[in-house]
Design a protein around this motif. Structure first.
Motif, mmCIF file in Angstrom:
data_model
loop_
_atom_site.group_PDB
_atom_site.id
_atom_site.type_symbol
_atom_site.label_atom_id
_atom_site.label_comp_id
_atom_site.label_asym_id
_atom_site.label_seq_id
_atom_site.Cartn_x
_atom_site.Cartn_y
_atom_site.Cartn_z
ATOM 1 N N THR A 151 0.857 -1.178 0.000
ATOM 2 C CA THR A 151 0.000 0.000 0.000
ATOM 3 C C THR A 151 0.898 1.233 0.000
ATOM 4 N N GLU A 152 0.297 2.408 -0.023
ATOM 5 C CA GLU A 152 1.064 3.645 0.022
ATOM 6 C C GLU A 152 1.322 4.047 1.466
ATOM 7 N N LEU A 153 2.525 4.495 1.735
ATOM 8 C CA LEU A 153 2.858 4.998 3.059
ATOM 9 C C LEU A 153 2.138 6.327 3.285
ATOM 10 N N THR A 154 1.441 6.423 4.399
ATOM 11 C CA THR A 154 0.794 7.676 4.804
ATOM 12 C C THR A 154 1.085 7.882 6.290
ATOM 13 N N GLY A 155 0.702 9.033 6.786
ATOM 14 C CA GLY A 155 0.943 9.357 8.180
ATOM 15 C C GLY A 155 0.301 8.398 9.158
ATOM 16 N N ARG A 156 -0.793 7.762 8.773
ATOM 17 C CA ARG A 156 -1.457 6.855 9.721
ATOM 18 C C ARG A 156 -0.624 5.625 10.032
ATOM 19 N N PHE A 157 0.385 5.340 9.214
ATOM 20 C CA PHE A 157 1.261 4.198 9.462
ATOM 21 C C PHE A 157 2.520 4.568 10.248
ATOM 22 N N LEU A 158 2.753 5.854 10.485
ATOM 23 C CA LEU A 158 4.038 6.298 11.027
ATOM 24 C C LEU A 158 3.963 6.793 12.466
ATOM 25 N N GLU A 159 4.965 6.413 13.237
ATOM 26 C CA GLU A 159 5.269 7.047 14.512
ATOM 27 C C GLU A 159 6.734 7.440 14.413
ATOM 28 N N VAL A 160 7.017 8.717 14.633
ATOM 29 C CA VAL A 160 8.353 9.257 14.389
ATOM 30 C C VAL A 160 8.778 10.131 15.562
ATOM 31 N N GLU A 161 10.052 10.021 15.926
ATOM 32 C CA GLU A 161 10.644 10.960 16.872
ATOM 33 C C GLU A 161 11.888 11.536 16.219
ATOM 34 N N ILE A 162 12.025 12.852 16.274
ATOM 35 C CA ILE A 162 13.183 13.549 15.710
ATOM 36 C C ILE A 162 13.789 14.418 16.810
ATOM 37 N N VAL A 163 15.109 14.323 16.972
ATOM 38 C CA VAL A 163 15.835 15.147 17.940
ATOM 39 C C VAL A 163 16.772 16.059 17.164
ATOM 40 N N VAL A 164 16.671 17.348 17.447
ATOM 41 C CA VAL A 164 17.492 18.366 16.804
ATOM 42 C C VAL A 164 18.283 19.098 17.885
ATOM 43 N N GLU A 165 19.556 19.357 17.618
ATOM 44 C CA GLU A 165 20.359 20.196 18.507
ATOM 45 C C GLU A 165 20.866 21.391 17.714
ATOM 46 N N TYR A 166 20.692 22.568 18.321
ATOM 47 C CA TYR A 166 21.151 23.797 17.691
ATOM 48 C C TYR A 166 21.667 24.735 18.770
ATOM 49 N N GLU A 167 22.926 25.101 18.683
ATOM 50 C CA GLU A 167 23.528 26.081 19.597
ATOM 51 C C GLU A 167 23.186 25.797 21.062
ATOM 52 N N GLY A 168 23.362 24.536 21.462
ATOM 53 C CA GLY A 168 23.139 24.177 22.858
ATOM 54 C C GLY A 168 21.700 23.920 23.243
ATOM 55 N N GLN A 169 20.789 23.963 22.287
ATOM 56 C CA GLN A 169 19.380 23.679 22.547
ATOM 57 C C GLN A 169 19.007 22.344 21.901
ATOM 58 N N GLU A 170 18.325 21.521 22.661
ATOM 59 C CA GLU A 170 17.847 20.238 22.135
ATOM 60 C C GLU A 170 16.325 20.270 22.069
#
Length: 122
Positions: free
Chosen positions: A77-96
């Motif tokens: 099938t086609e991937l859509t948001g209902r199939f996804l659980e995502v965590e993203i961590v970004v660090e910028y200038e000492g901020q997470e």
């Protein structure tokens, strides 16, 4: 008087860019139970290439995918948001910034979970 954005605000913006890229780059990708694991890794590795991104975790919801496939004549099938659980961590200038996308009331909601100084990590 114009104010420059804070480092935390820039970090949140960067996280939003990552989610926009992830969602719009991969939505519509063919996915099956057999290809789900490799697609998870491909998405993670792709998004981790972007500036300031330190960690990406993608889970394709197998139970939801299996339900969708059981109702279809195709084996993918086609991937859509209902199939996804995502965590993203970004660090910028000492901020997470920790962000997540999860299903909420039938909608793949993307949100900021936490913003903290990188030195405050547990």
């Amino acid at each position: 008087m114009d104010e420059s954005p804070t480092d935390a605000q820039v970090a949140c913006f960067e996280a939003g860019i990552k989610f926009g890229t992830l969602y719009h780059q991969f939505a519509g990708t063919p996915v099956s139970l057999e290809s789900a694991a490799s697609l998870e890794r491909a998405i993670e590795e792709s998004i981790e290439n972007q500036p300031h991104c330190v960690d990406v975790t993608v889970e394709i919801r197998r139970e939801e995918l299996e339900t969708e496939l059981a109702e279809s004549a195709a084996d993918y099938t086609e991937l859509t948001g209902r199939f996804l659980e995502v965590e993203i961590v970004v660090e910028y200038e000492g901020q997470e910034v920790v962000t997540r996308m999860e299903m909420e009331d039938g909608y793949p909601l993307m949100r900021v979970v936490s913003v903290r100084r990188s030195s405050e990590k547990e």
